[in-house]
Write an enzyme that holds these catalytic residues in place. Structure first.
Site, PDB file in Angstrom:
ATOM      1  N   ASP A 201      47.581  48.277  38.164  1.00 48.11           N
ATOM      2  CA  ASP A 201      47.585  47.283  36.774  1.00 48.11           C
ATOM      3  C   ASP A 201      49.156  46.845  36.349  1.00 48.11           C
ATOM      4  O   ASP A 201      50.026  47.462  37.359  1.00 48.11           O
ATOM      5  CB  ASP A 201      46.971  47.846  35.571  1.00 48.11           C
ATOM      6  CG  ASP A 201      46.330  46.946  34.498  1.00 48.11           C
ATOM      7  OD1 ASP A 201      47.090  45.945  34.123  1.00 48.11           O
ATOM      8  OD2 ASP A 201      45.244  47.041  34.234  1.00 48.11           O
ATOM      9  N   HIS A 276      47.126  40.835  36.202  1.00 46.89           N
ATOM     10  CA  HIS A 276      47.399  42.153  35.828  1.00 46.89           C
ATOM     11  C   HIS A 276      48.120  42.792  37.110  1.00 46.89           C
ATOM     12  O   HIS A 276      47.845  44.008  37.694  1.00 46.89           O
ATOM     13  CB  HIS A 276      45.986  43.097  35.963  1.00 46.89           C
ATOM     14  CG  HIS A 276      45.288  43.000  34.681  1.00 46.89           C
ATOM     15  ND1 HIS A 276      45.533  43.800  33.418  1.00 46.89           N
ATOM     16  CD2 HIS A 276      44.249  42.037  34.038  1.00 46.89           C
ATOM     17  CE1 HIS A 276      44.924  43.480  32.313  1.00 46.89           C
ATOM     18  NE2 HIS A 276      44.203  42.379  32.657  1.00 46.89           N
ATOM     19  N   ASP A 351      39.733  40.062  35.905  1.00 43.07           N
ATOM     20  CA  ASP A 351      39.756  39.459  34.330  1.00 43.07           C
ATOM     21  C   ASP A 351      41.114  39.227  34.059  1.00 43.07           C
ATOM     22  O   ASP A 351      42.201  39.366  34.482  1.00 43.07           O
ATOM     23  CB  ASP A 351      39.415  40.890  33.707  1.00 43.07           C
ATOM     24  CG  ASP A 351      40.400  42.077  33.886  1.00 43.07           C
ATOM     25  OD1 ASP A 351      40.888  42.305  35.168  1.00 43.07           O
ATOM     26  OD2 ASP A 351      41.049  42.519  33.126  1.00 43.07           O
ATOM     27  N   GLU A 352      40.999  38.450  32.784  1.00 45.53           N
ATOM     28  CA  GLU A 352      42.350  38.016  31.975  1.00 45.53           C
ATOM     29  C   GLU A 352      43.564  37.370  32.852  1.00 45.53           C
ATOM     30  O   GLU A 352      44.757  37.801  32.821  1.00 45.53           O
ATOM     31  CB  GLU A 352      42.846  39.323  31.258  1.00 45.53           C
ATOM     32  CG  GLU A 352      41.846  39.608  30.212  1.00 45.53           C
ATOM     33  CD  GLU A 352      42.261  41.003  29.497  1.00 45.53           C
ATOM     34  OE1 GLU A 352      41.819  41.296  28.433  1.00 45.53           O
ATOM     35  OE2 GLU A 352      43.137  41.775  29.963  1.00 45.53           O
TER      36      GLU A 352
END
Length: 631
Positions: A201, A276, A351-352
């Protein structure tokens, strides 16, 4: 005399168990029978199946008993005709299709405890149930029992879902190999079988990739900061040395994989891309659009989140999907990851991912035009499809968070639905395998008790709410739902004991949902069993949240008045409160109906009791906070 008294207490506790078992997750079928097995040093393990992996599982159980003061040995020659005072472990000669691969049959008689199953996984799960039939003090190494009484019973048990997982984030805070193993140990006791290992991350890259050494030389380390993640954590200063972090060598990874397999757990590694990825870009900035040197984030603010759910990254943390070098990079990673993890799935995150830097980059825009990619959602889909081809070329399957549906799902990919159930429903209706893990029921980093005694974050998730989780939504074919999991993100979880506190007992609820029959789900039964497991955790000196004991405080405005309603969902409890700044609260008022709080310099004090004994913590809420909470 002490041993005699202990035996009396043990006998009484066993009689209590006869009335209601305390097994979590609840078995499919449990029947009390006559008889009682006395386990002591004269007991042996009769392992009748010639299976090396099963032998190791049995040895681990043998060690658990040894730590509790019972030294039992394996029978030197398995004897199928006669077994005196033995724990019999055997694989069924004719498979029982009703219990599947992970189910088991367990029967306790006067002289034998027999566990039968189709596979070693079933035997392992049966041993976990047997462990829960033993006294709570067996969980403690400080008070070895030396003897245990197990009341007669017959159990038939098997799981509802094949994917029963917990996700553990080791990027936001780093956890050692021994700590990861301890987390896996506790998972296994409650029949979880998937450990989703969030290895990368923005705050740290945690897995050695030999062909890309800077990922761990640079990406695994950040400057040390303290306190809450966000505004109050400063960004790295120029020249400041990165000292906090760590990573797992490939040999350590192999060791953890083997350790988990011995406990019937498959590890799903997550390499979170294309977003990330700040730790990646700290090591290899050329993989971004700006190609600008950055640092591993120390928990400082680097994004703006808006009320409509949209967000903006203030620092680039996303790989460049228009750069072919990125796919060479991903291929190197997946080659090494696939060789380390024998499970069928690799998680790519997805994600994101912030698209703003892609939208502003001329090279990316030219790439989109050349390849007829109409928007950045399709561009992310292009990236996911490229990654899926890389992963499938390693004989693995791709799984990702539900954003991988946007712009078109890669063929062969599975979806992990986290933004509610919507993504999972969409995927299942497309015939795509789904793991349900919605924030609403499964994000166990959320605050689980009253904010006056817990770390307040942006959302709440009580034990009661987790118990409402149903992985198969109405109108969805259950065959596409692999199962579910709970997720522990670790921004506010700096150590293992607090990781246990945040995980349990909410993970009990997740386990029960994913293992036990849907129609047998019952809160009163579950919470009674949960209370017994509080004692097991206490005996093992493992932290566990008891926030469920504490009053639920609901505050509202009605005709200009502030009214307080108190509740508690644990049976046989009473709530006492004061609003006149007096204490201790058990000498104040017993709660019966909602009450008004006058405007004054006062605190609301409230606590739960049973038979005059306090349960959980006292909540102290000042008037200023009461006003803020009033709806």
């Amino acid at each position: 005399m002490k041993n005699g008294f202990s035996l009396i207490l043990m006998f009484l506790s066993v009689l209590t168990l006869k009335a209601q078992h305390n097994i979590i997750p609840a078995p499919v079928s449990f029947q009390n029978t006559n008889g009682m097995f006395v386990m002591d040093n004269k007991t042996s393990i009769d392992l009748r199946a010639n299976n090396t992996e099963l032998r190791k599982m049995a040895e681990n159980f043998q060690m658990f008993l040894k730590n509790a003061g019972i030294n039992i040995n394996f029978k030197s020659v398995p004897n199928p005709d006669k077994s005196n005072k033995a724990i019999i472990l055997d694989l069924l000669k004719t498979k029982d299709s009703s219990i599947g691969d992970e189910g088991y049959l367990l029967e306790v008689k006067d002289n034998t405890i027999e566990i039968l199953a189709n596979t070693k996984s079933g035997i392992f799960n049966g041993l976990q149930t047997l462990r829960q039939l033993l006294p709570k003090d067996f969980e403690s190494n400080d008070h070895p029992m030396g003897i245990a009484m197990v009341m007669g019973c017959k159990i038939k048990d098997y799981p509802r879902f094949g994917w029963r997982g917990l996700m553990f984030d080791v990027s936001r805070h780093f956890f050692t190999v021994d700590e990861v193993k301890s987390y896996i140990d506790k998972m296994a006791q409650y029949k979880f079988n998937v450990f989703h290992w969030h290895l990368t991350d923005d705050e740290g890259w945690r897995i050695e990739i030999k062909s890309l050494p800077k990922l761990t030389e640079i990406g695994a380390w950040r400057v040390e900061r303290f306190g809450r993640f966000g505004d109050t954590r400063p960004h790295p200063k120029e020249g400041e040395k990165a000292t906090y972090g760590g990573f797992y060598t490939q040999e350590q990874i192999k060791d953890v994989v083997k350790y988990a397999a011995e406990r019937n757990i498959t590890i799903v590694p997550e390499i979170d891309i294309p977003g990330h990825s700040m730790a990646v870009l700290a090591a290899y900035p050329e993989l971004s659009t700006l190609k600008k040197q950055t640092s591993v984030n120390p928990g400082a603010k680097f994004a703006e989140w808006y009320a409509d759910g949209k967000f903006e990254m203030l620092i680039e943390n996303t790989l460049n999907p228009a750069d072919e070098k990125v796919y060479d990079f991903v291929n190197k990673i997946m080659t090494e990851v696939a060789a380390l993890f024998p499970g069928q799935y690799i998680h790519m995150g997805g994600d994101e991912s912030y698209h703003g830097f892609w939208e502003r980059d001329a090279t990316v825009q030219a790439f989109m035009k050349k390849n007829n990619i109409k928007d950045t959602h399709e561009l992310q889909s292009y990236f996911v499809k490229r990654v899926e081809k890389i992963v499938s070329s390693k004989d693995k399957k791709l799984i990702g968070w539900d954003e991988i549906l946007e712009g078109g799902l890669a063929p062969g990919a599975a979806v992990m639905s986290w933004r509610g159930m919507k993504g999972g429903i969409e995927a299942a209706k497309m015939g795509v395998p789904v793991v349900m893990t919605p924030t609403t029921y499964a994000y166990i980093d959320y605050t689980q008790g009253d904010k006056s005694v817990e770390n307040p974050i942006y959302a709440d998730l009580t034990l009661e709410k987790t118990f409402e989780f149903e992985p198969v939504p109405e109108g969805v074919d259950a065959k596409y739902i692999l199962g579910g999991q709970a997720n522990l993100w670790t921004e506010v979880v700096p150590n293992l004991q607090f990781a246990f506190y945040m995980t349990y007992p909410r993970a009990f609820s997740t386990s029960e949902t994913l293992w036990s029959p849907k129609e047998a789900k019952n809160w009163n039964s579950f919470i009674i069993r949960t209370e017994s497991h509080f004692l097991r955790f206490d005996a093992a000196k493992i932290n566990i949240s008891k926030a469920v004991y504490e009053p639920i405080v609901n505050i509202k405005k009605d005709s200009g008045k502030i009214l307080v309603d108190l509740a508690n969902n644990v049976p046989n409890t009473e709530i006492y409160y004061s609003i006149d700044n007096t204490y201790p609260v058990n000498y104040a008022k017993k709660y019966t109906i909602p009450f008004e709080v006058p405007e004054a310099n006062l605190n609301l004090r409230v606590q739960t009791f049973r038979n005059g004994q306090s349960l959980g913590r006292e909540l102290i809420i000042p008037y200023s906070e009461i006003v803020k909470r009033a709806k």
